[in-house]
Design an enzyme around this catalytic site. Structure first.
Site, PDB file in Angstrom:
ATOM      1  CG  ASN A  90      -2.328   7.522  -2.326  1.00  0.00           C
ATOM      2  OD1 ASN A  90      -2.438   6.614  -3.126  1.00  0.00           O
ATOM      3  ND2 ASN A  90      -3.365   8.236  -1.917  1.00  0.00           N
ATOM      4  CE1 TYR A  92       0.395  16.265   0.821  1.00  0.00           C
ATOM      5  CE2 TYR A  92       1.233  14.454   2.152  1.00  0.00           C
ATOM      6  CZ  TYR A  92       0.256  15.401   1.880  1.00  0.00           C
ATOM      7  OH  TYR A  92      -0.861  15.466   2.677  1.00  0.00           O
ATOM      8  CG  LEU A  97       3.144   6.833   2.023  1.00  0.00           C
ATOM      9  CD1 LEU A  97       2.785   6.609   0.553  1.00  0.00           C
ATOM     10  CD2 LEU A  97       3.546   5.528   2.691  1.00  0.00           C
ATOM     11  CB  CYS A  98      -0.448  11.176   2.065  1.00  0.00           C
ATOM     12  SG  CYS A  98      -1.995  11.592   2.892  1.00  0.00           S
ATOM     13  CB  ILE A  99      -0.555   5.653   3.791  1.00  0.00           C
ATOM     14  CG1 ILE A  99      -1.400   4.389   3.816  1.00  0.00           C
ATOM     15  CG2 ILE A  99       0.623   5.559   4.723  1.00  0.00           C
ATOM     16  CD1 ILE A  99      -0.640   3.139   3.349  1.00  0.00           C
TER      17      ILE A  99
END
Length: 180
Positions: A90, A92, A97-99
């Site tokens: 999660n 990159y 952060l990808c949430i």
């Protein structure tokens, strides 16, 4: 991109209060926050010390910047991990952060998330950081930002080689300044 207002704003006052609350909370072990520059309350430096009991990332210390927009809390901040960037489904490769809770409010144009999963002004830096700690315990390979990490985690969970665990252990060592 962060802004440094010349006079106090509602967002700036809120962030000062939330920073103080996190730093005085007794139940937030493993989370350390401060300002990147004393003159800018919109950019925080965060250290996450992952509990040794965590299955994959235990013992790691990961640093990130949490940058708040001028229209916070109506829009979400951005969390970007600093070098070394954790090998995580999660996160990159750039460190961002990808949430779901950090995605702009409203409906997802691609239909992957409901509006309830996305940013709302009731979120706080504390809830964000607790969610990030949770992601280190249970990475989400179904919505990957790092496809390689997600594939390796999925293969390992399905009984395949322990390559994900090996890459993560190296990542933890690097976070502690240990280089092989």
């Amino acid at each position: 991109m962060s802004t440094t207002p010349s006079k106090p704003t509602a967002a700036g006052s809120l962030l000062q209060r939330q920073l103080k609350e996190i730093n005085t909370a007794k139940d937030l072990s493993g989370i350390s926050v401060g300002l990147v520059r004393d003159s800018n309350v919109f950019e925080w430096e965060v250290s996450l010390m992952i509990n040794d009991d965590c299955k994959y990332y235990g013992g790691g210390i990961f640093r990130a910047h949490l940058t708040f927009p001028a229209d916070y809390p109506h829009m979400p901040p951005k969390l970007v991990f600093q070098t070394p960037i954790p090998f995580h489904p999660n996160i990159y490769p750039s460190g961002e952060l990808c949430i779901s809770i950090l995605h702009p409010p409203g409906e997802d144009t691609f239909g992957y998330e409901s509006a309830a999963e996305r940013w709302t002004p009731v979120q706080t830096p504390e809830t964000i950081l607790l969610s990030v700690i949770s992601l280190f315990s249970e990475p989400n390979e179904d919505s990957p930002a790092n496809l390689d990490a997600a594939k390796l985690l999925r293969a390992e969970r399905e009984g395949g080689p322990k390559e994900f665990r090996k890459r993560v252990r190296q990542c933890v060592k690097e976070s502690l300044g240990e280089v092989d």
